[in-house]
Design a protein around this motif. Structure first.
Motif: not given
Length: 180
Positions: A56-59, A99-113, A129-136
């Motif tokens: 999921v996180v790679r996708a 954008s890389g920092v945003g990618l880490l924030i967005e996918n960090g939320v997905l990874f944690a969940a 994924k949606f929540l991570g996008i919002g925070i990022a």
């Protein structure tokens, strides 16, 4: 002061009002590009999940990278088209960095969940994924407008001409009376 068609006097807008209106337009344009990027991100994410066996996180990372590319084009040529274009290498470097920092924030939320809490259904993946996008997005808005797409300096106001006055060294003769 001029009169509007209603007969009321009109005043020029205050500096604060102009800044608020400008920020409102910027947020609306950022939101339009971001909304398109959100759709790209979620569509690519779900497509990759449906046709591959990637975790999921790679996708999600693949989808985020595709969205970053589409967002750059939207930001550069729509949202921030009036901003400084002189340092494209600097702009692109900073855009990719933030954008890389945003990618880490967005996918960090997905990874944690997904891996931290075990929430791994397709619905849960999309929600986080949606929540991570919002925070990022909050981080990206601040960083892009502050560092990447910098505003051009405001033009200096034209100097106000002063009424001509005689120099102190010049003699001014008193008005002469008419002889009668």
């Amino acid at each position: 002061m001029g009169r509007a068609s209603s007969g009321l006097q009109t005043k020029p807008p205050s500096a604060l009002r102009v800044r608020v209106e400008r920020l409102t337009r910027e947020v609306a344009k950022f939101g339009a590009v971001g909304g398109a990027g959100l759709l790209v991100n979620l569509l690519v994410f779900n497509l990759v999940r449906a046709v591959t066996d990637l975790p999921v996180v790679r996708a999600s990372v693949i989808a985020t990278v595709v969205a970053i590319v589409s967002n750059y084009l939207g930001f550069r040529y729509f949202t921030y088209r009036d901003r400084d274009k002189n340092a494209r290498t600097r702009e692109m470097t900073l855009f990719l960095l933030f954008s890389g920092v945003g990618l880490l924030i967005e996918n960090g939320v997905l990874f944690a969940a997904t891996y931290g809490f075990g929430w791994d259904s397709p619905l849960q993946n999309n929600v986080f994924k949606f929540l991570g996008i919002g925070i990022a997005t909050l981080f990206r808005f601040w960083s892009y407008r502050t560092w990447v797409f910098r505003a051009l300096p405001e033009p200096a106001p034209a100097p106000v001409p002063l009424p001509e006055q005689p120099l102190a060294t010049e003699r001014v003769s008193p008005p002469q009376r008419a002889r009668v």
